[in-house]
Design an enzyme around this catalytic site. Structure first.
Site, PDB file in Angstrom:
ATOM      1  N   LYS A 173       0.830  -1.208   0.000  1.00 53.20           N
ATOM      2  CA  LYS A 173       0.000   0.000   0.000  1.00 53.20           C
ATOM      3  C   LYS A 173       0.867   1.262   0.000  1.00 53.20           C
ATOM      4  CE  LYS A 173      -2.800   0.656   3.650  1.00 53.20           C
ATOM      5  NZ  LYS A 173      -2.448   1.920   4.339  1.00 53.20           N
TER       6      LYS A 173
ATOM      7  N   ASP B  54       1.785  -1.098  11.998  1.00 53.22           N
ATOM      8  CA  ASP B  54       0.463  -1.513  11.497  1.00 53.22           C
ATOM      9  C   ASP B  54       0.114  -2.945  11.894  1.00 53.22           C
ATOM     10  OD1 ASP B  54       0.066   0.948  10.320  1.00 53.22           O
ATOM     11  OD2 ASP B  54       0.820   0.315   8.363  1.00 53.22           O
TER      12      ASP B  54
ATOM     13  N   GLN C  44       4.532   9.222   7.274  1.00 49.27           N
ATOM     14  CA  GLN C  44       3.650  10.120   6.507  1.00 49.27           C
ATOM     15  C   GLN C  44       4.094  11.566   6.655  1.00 49.27           C
ATOM     16  OE1 GLN C  44      -0.317   9.198   7.874  1.00 49.27           O
ATOM     17  NE2 GLN C  44      -0.278   7.150   6.967  1.00 49.27           N
TER      18      GLN C  44
END
Ligand code: S3P
Length: 448
Positions: free
Chosen positions: A28, A327, A176
């Protein structure tokens, strides 16, 4: 797309032994970056193995709205005709990033140093997540932001017309945020410097170099110092997206807790900034081996073989490993439920601001299935009940969070009674083939 439609409950019943080959979809993180960097290059980038989950499809739509030509050729093959660094057009509509924190934060970065104004929104999960961690450093470049209370979406960013370079120490371990600053730095004359105290996934650094940007990484007393020289001409690339280790985690963990299982998960990247879960499982005594170790595209890759592991022990997960498996804590907590003894997970405050508050979401669901969970702001622990000791039988809320939904589906495969989530729809954000893939191995999933 905002929202996931009408909730559809999903249940997982005690599985047959899981066997066979689990070919999980593309990564992803790398899929988002392939589209975004492709859109900022001059010419045509070709991508194979793109993850066609909702999160990435929303990023593809966004890149089109900024003027790039994004074409789906079928079978995971896509092309992006980029507009060049600084070439983004102002979108006519609001940019809807759906459920994706990565999508919205990276896109905010790459538009913030162009003279355009963009309004961003997302689903109820994304609109509740903190954006100041990105808009604060973007303000240093000269971008302006108007959002909702607490720095939440929907939010408008007015890009800096004459951006100046920035030196920024990232205050939270976040790839991010790091990536948003680097992408913003692309359209700024001079050198943008980002310093991270803890190493987080380094796909942006690797891919920016691959697209021809001048970028260096040095370890110093302050941390990892990343220096990017602005205003390069990015050259289009051919990208084969590797399979996602975060998706591989689900068939791997399911095999470890389901009696009689033996599953091969081929072609998984073991980039040290992503592979922490697999080492943690080995530390717990899992029968998990790395076969056919090789290098692909400069990254270590292996085929993972996971077998039923009734002798796993609870451990204290090293906090310094947290960023490399951030995650994966939800599904690790499921495995910990089937181990003997307590598993302690500390240094994981970031879990509280993911697609859901993942400590809270998992604690509620685990308790509903007979587990004992303790938690603090920055840590949580699960008391394992041993290989045959998890009662199951509970219904859990997935809180619009794909990883919460998939983790509880995994739990049901080894538990005595079925485990249900109130909504299985979020799974399509990152793992659209989860249901057929797991069913093909021997899982028993039902909907409705
Ligand atoms: C991602 C970074 C991580 C991770 C997310 C993907 C990325 O988020 O949780 O799933 O692709 O950069 P944070 O930056 O919030 O840690």
């Amino acid at each position: 797309m905002s929202g996931h439609g009408t909730p559809i409950p999903m249940s997982s019943h005690r599985a047959d032994p899981l066997t066979g080959v689990a070919e999980v979809p593309g990564d992803k993180s790398i899929s988002h970056r392939s589209l975004i960097l492709g859109a900022m290059a001059v010419g045509e980038t070709k991508i194979s193995g793109l993850l066609e989950g909702d999160d990435v499809l929303d990023t593809a739509k966004a890149m089109q709205a900024f003027g790039a030509e994004v074409v789906n050729h079928g079978g995971g093959n896509w092309s992006v005709h980029g507009v060049g660094v600084g070439g983004f057009a102002e979108p006519e509509q609001v940019i809807d990033c759906g459920n994706s924190g990565t999508g919205v934060r990276l896109i905010m970065g790459c538009m913030a140093t162009s003279p355009i104004s963009v309004t961003f929104t997302g689903d109820a999960s994304l609109n509740g997540r903190p954006m100041a961690r990105v808009t604060d450093p973007l303000a240093l470049f000269g971008a302006k932001t108007v959002g909702r209370k607490g720095g939440r979406l929907p939010m408008t960013i007015v890009g800096a017309p004459e951006p100046t370079p920035v030196r920024y120490v990232v205050p939270v371990p976040s790839a991010q945020v790091k990536s948003a600053v680097l992408l913003a730095g692309l359209n700024v004359p001079g050198q943008t410097v980002v310093i991270e105290k803890e190493a987080t996934r380094d796909h942006s650094e690797r891919m920016l170099a691959g697209f021809g940007a001048e970028i260096t990484v040095e370890d110093s007393d302050e941390g990892r110092v990343i220096t990017l020289t602005g205003q390069p001409e990015l050259k289009p690339q051919e990208i084969a997206v590797p399979r996602d280790p975060s998706s591989a985690a689900f068939p791997v963990c399911a095999a470890l807790i389901t009696p009689g299982s033996d599953v091969l998960v081929p072609g998984i990247g073991l980039n040290p900034t992503r592979a922490g879960l697999f080492y943690t499982l080995q530390d717990m005594g899992a029968d998990l081996t790395f076969e056919n170790m090789r290098e692909e595209g400069g990254e270590p890759v292996a085929d993972l073989r996971a077998k039923y592991s009734p002798d796993m022990k609870g451990i204290a997960v090293p906090p310094e490993r947290a960023a490399s498996m951030i995650d994966e804590y939800p599904v690790l907590a499921v495995v910990a439920s089937f181990a003997t003894g307590k598993t302690m997970m500390a240094g994981v405050k970031e879990l509280r601001v993911k697609e859901s508050d993942r400590i809270d979401a998992m604690a509620r669901g685990l308790r509903a299935n007979g587990l004992t969970v303790d938690e603090g702001e920055d840590w949580w622990s699960v008391e394992g009940l041993g290989p045959d000791g998890v009662p199951g039988g509970g219904t859990c809320e997935s809180f619009l969070d794909h990883r919460i939904a998939m983790s509880f589906m995994v739990m049901g495969m080894g538990a005595k009674n079925p485990v249900t989530v109130d909504d299985g729809n979020p799974i399509t954000t990152s793992f659209p083939i989860f249901e057929p893939l797991m069913t093909g191995l021997g899982a028993k999933l039902s909907k409705g």
